[in-house]
Motif scaffolding. Structure first.
Motif, PDB file in Angstrom:
ATOM      1  N   VAL A 254      -1.063   9.261  -9.425  1.00  0.00           N
ATOM      2  CA  VAL A 254      -1.978   8.217  -9.895  1.00  0.00           C
ATOM      3  C   VAL A 254      -2.640   8.713 -11.173  1.00  0.00           C
ATOM      4  CG1 VAL A 254      -4.063   6.907  -9.400  1.00  0.00           C
ATOM      5  CG2 VAL A 254      -2.421   7.335  -7.579  1.00  0.00           C
TER       6      VAL A 254
ATOM      7  N   HIS B 264       0.614  11.127  -4.103  1.00  0.00           N
ATOM      8  CA  HIS B 264       1.028   9.878  -4.727  1.00  0.00           C
ATOM      9  C   HIS B 264       0.537   9.914  -6.170  1.00  0.00           C
ATOM     10  CE1 HIS B 264       1.759   5.733  -5.649  1.00  0.00           C
ATOM     11  NE2 HIS B 264       0.473   5.446  -5.740  1.00  0.00           N
TER      12      HIS B 264
ATOM     13  N   ASN C 274       0.837  -1.196   0.000  1.00  0.00           N
ATOM     14  CA  ASN C 274       0.000   0.000   0.000  1.00  0.00           C
ATOM     15  C   ASN C 274       0.875   1.251   0.000  1.00  0.00           C
ATOM     16  OD1 ASN C 274      -1.787   2.090   0.440  1.00  0.00           O
ATOM     17  ND2 ASN C 274      -3.051   0.937   1.874  1.00  0.00           N
ATOM     18  N   PRO C 275       0.981   1.951  -1.132  1.00  0.00           N
ATOM     19  CA  PRO C 275       1.843   3.131  -1.188  1.00  0.00           C
ATOM     20  C   PRO C 275       1.265   4.349  -0.484  1.00  0.00           C
ATOM     21  CG  PRO C 275       0.664   2.873  -3.256  1.00  0.00           C
ATOM     22  CD  PRO C 275       0.330   1.662  -2.430  1.00  0.00           C
ATOM     23  N   TYR C 276      -0.008   4.292  -0.095  1.00  0.00           N
ATOM     24  CA  TYR C 276      -0.655   5.456   0.514  1.00  0.00           C
ATOM     25  C   TYR C 276      -0.358   5.594   2.001  1.00  0.00           C
ATOM     26  CZ  TYR C 276      -3.404   5.512  -3.797  1.00  0.00           C
ATOM     27  OH  TYR C 276      -3.794   5.557  -5.116  1.00  0.00           O
TER      28      TYR C 276
ATOM     29  N   ASP D  52      -7.123   1.107  -6.969  1.00  0.00           N
ATOM     30  CA  ASP D  52      -6.664   1.268  -5.586  1.00  0.00           C
ATOM     31  C   ASP D  52      -7.841   1.365  -4.625  1.00  0.00           C
ATOM     32  OD1 ASP D  52      -4.010   1.188  -6.324  1.00  0.00           O
ATOM     33  OD2 ASP D  52      -3.781   3.356  -6.428  1.00  0.00           O
TER      34      ASP D  52
ATOM     35  N   GLY E 163       2.753   4.864   3.481  1.00  0.00           N
ATOM     36  CA  GLY E 163       4.174   4.999   3.769  1.00  0.00           C
ATOM     37  C   GLY E 163       4.724   3.797   4.501  1.00  0.00           C
TER      38      GLY E 163
ATOM     39  N   GLY F  56      -3.837  10.243  -3.674  1.00  0.00           N
ATOM     40  CA  GLY F  56      -3.642  10.024  -5.097  1.00  0.00           C
ATOM     41  C   GLY F  56      -4.071  11.223  -5.916  1.00  0.00           C
TER      42      GLY F  56
ATOM     43  N   PHE G  46      -0.377   9.658   2.061  1.00  0.00           N
ATOM     44  CA  PHE G  46      -0.324  10.030   0.650  1.00  0.00           C
ATOM     45  C   PHE G  46      -1.727  10.025   0.060  1.00  0.00           C
ATOM     46  CE2 PHE G  46       3.724   8.390   1.889  1.00  0.00           C
ATOM     47  CZ  PHE G  46       4.661   9.153   1.198  1.00  0.00           C
TER      48      PHE G  46
ATOM     49  N   GLU H 110       1.286  14.061   1.333  1.00  0.00           N
ATOM     50  CA  GLU H 110       1.996  14.195   0.075  1.00  0.00           C
ATOM     51  C   GLU H 110       1.211  13.540  -1.055  1.00  0.00           C
ATOM     52  OE1 GLU H 110       6.033  12.874   0.372  1.00  0.00           O
ATOM     53  OE2 GLU H 110       6.470  14.149   2.128  1.00  0.00           O
TER      54      GLU H 110
ATOM     55  N   ARG I  25      -7.114   0.352  -0.559  1.00  0.00           N
ATOM     56  CA  ARG I  25      -5.800   0.872  -0.193  1.00  0.00           C
ATOM     57  C   ARG I  25      -5.837   2.326   0.279  1.00  0.00           C
ATOM     58  NH1 ARG I  25      -4.288  -1.282  -5.525  1.00  0.00           N
ATOM     59  NH2 ARG I  25      -3.468  -3.391  -5.267  1.00  0.00           N
TER      60      ARG I  25
ATOM     61  N   LYS J 217       2.752  10.763   8.109  1.00  0.00           N
ATOM     62  CA  LYS J 217       2.843  11.063   6.684  1.00  0.00           C
ATOM     63  C   LYS J 217       1.892  10.124   5.952  1.00  0.00           C
ATOM     64  CE  LYS J 217       6.856  11.813   4.745  1.00  0.00           C
ATOM     65  NZ  LYS J 217       8.204  11.571   4.134  1.00  0.00           N
TER      66      LYS J 217
END
Length: 381
Positions: free
Chosen positions: A256, A254, A130-132, A264, A134, A225, A223, A252, A269, A221
């Motif tokens: 997309v 992300h 999951n990039p959201y 996502d 961190g 999209g 994220f 921040e 996510r 932190k």
């Protein structure tokens, strides 16, 4: 049959397909006063008059929609009479005022709208890949998957945002503050609902209690999209509002693009989303169910606690079945109050868009439950 073969045993194969994989996406179709005559992707759509329409043929033979990205070109077309109605972003309305002053163009501002923006909190996201989130931990470099399950986190976010500044600075005043999960022009809206007014002191109070008091010192932190090539005033609002309360609070972007945001979302996510809804029909149920009900478009990926979800579902069903308008409005008032008490959906803005149209257009029917134009009776004088 385009899109589905009509067999009840095969519908799952046709449900939720991407646009480009659907036969309907490439098939001209339409009903009503006009039929679709031509569609050129990224260029425009042409409608032709339906002479067999049950209300009788419209006064115009054809309606043409054109995609013209450059505002300067749109304004020149409006001035020359090559366009009758154009889209003008809020910050640029002063560029059209000379045409209004000359009497060539009419400015109309909506006093109601079919849509509303809001912030959605996902109370338990999928943690794997999951990039959201961190780091996935409360270490200043991410958030835990259940970050928004803490009501003090949600309320801290609620009091942090200065929506009024967003309306004035980014939307040119063409919106009002939303107050609950139902817009102000629908039965069930309650002007007595408490709201999350911008209050940094209250935000700080809740953030200091959040996650057993650990959040304030650790920071976070997360994220969101979005397309990095497009300006995002709402993202900037969130970033600035939170940083002003505690510089350790970071949001921040992300990057997309395309269908990835939808993928996502379905994969559960995304922890926080700037969402919006345009009603399918003008009724409180078309807000309560998608935003807060089991299986609702938004609620289905927000992971409300089961007991709370059942309470919401019971109220939504009660409102749907109630026939008396006053008792029905009281049910939706309770839904809105519960939404505020639990800080589930954070109301944002209700747009009040402006339309700039040539003054020769006549016969326009403006429906407060819609924001488009009924072309059936329209004509040029």
């Amino acid at each position: 049959k385009a899109g589905w073969d009509g067999d009840c045993g095969t519908w799952r194969a046709f449900y939720g397909r991407k646009n480009e994989d659907s036969e309907l996406h490439h098939t001209l179709n339409g009903t009503g006063a006009f039929f679709m005559e031509q569609w050129l992707p990224n260029e425009g759509v042409t409608l032709r008059r339906n002479v067999a329409y049950w209300r009788g043929p419209g006064r115009m033979k054809q309606v043409v929609f054109k995609t013209v990205p450059e505002l300067a070109t749109r304004l020149l077309m409006l001035q020359a009479g090559d366009a009758d109605v154009v889209d003008v972003p809020g910050p640029n309305v002063d560029q059209v005022r000379p045409l209004v002053d000359q009497g060539l163009v009419r400015e109309v501002k909506a006093d109601s709208a079919r849509s509303m923006s809001f912030v959605s909190f996902n109370q338990k996201v999928a943690a794997e890949n999951n990039p959201y989130i961190g780091s996935g931990k409360l270490d200043g470099e991410g958030i835990p998957p259940d970050f928004f399950a803490d009501i003090d986190v949600r309320k801290g976010f609620g009091y942090a945002f200065d929506w009024d500044s967003l309306i004035q600075e980014a939307m040119n005043g063409d919106a009002i503050r939303a107050k609950g999960p139902i817009p102000s022009n629908a039965l069930g809206f309650d002007p007595a609902w408490p709201g999350f007014d911008h209050d940094p002191a209250k935000a700080e109070e809740h953030f200091k209690k959040a996650l057993d008091g650990r959040l304030w010192e650790s920071g976070f932190k997360l994220f969101m999209g979005g397309d990095p090539s497009q300006p995002n005033a709402e993202l900037q609002l969130i970033q600035k509002s939170l940083a002003a309360i505690n510089p350790r609070f970071k949001v921040e972007l992300h990057p997309v693009l395309g269908a990835q945001a939808w993928d996502d979302r379905i994969a559960d996510r995304i922890p926080l989303t700037l969402d919006g809804w345009t009603e399918d029909f003008h009724d409180a149920d078309d807000w309560a169910q998608p935003l807060l009900g089991t299986g609702g478009f938004f609620a289905s990926v927000l992971d409300f606690p089961p007991a709370l979800q059942q309470q919401l579902d019971d109220l939504i069903l009660q409102g749907r079945r109630e026939l008396d308008p006053d008792r029905r409005a009281a049910v939706y008032s309770r839904i809105g109050l519960l939404n505020h008490e639990q800080a589930l959906i954070l109301p944002g803005t209700e747009p009040r868009p402006r339309t700039f149209e040539r003054s020769w257009l006549q016969g326009i029917v403006r429906n407060p439950a819609r924001w488009d134009i009924d072309f059936h009776a329209m004509y040029k004088a």
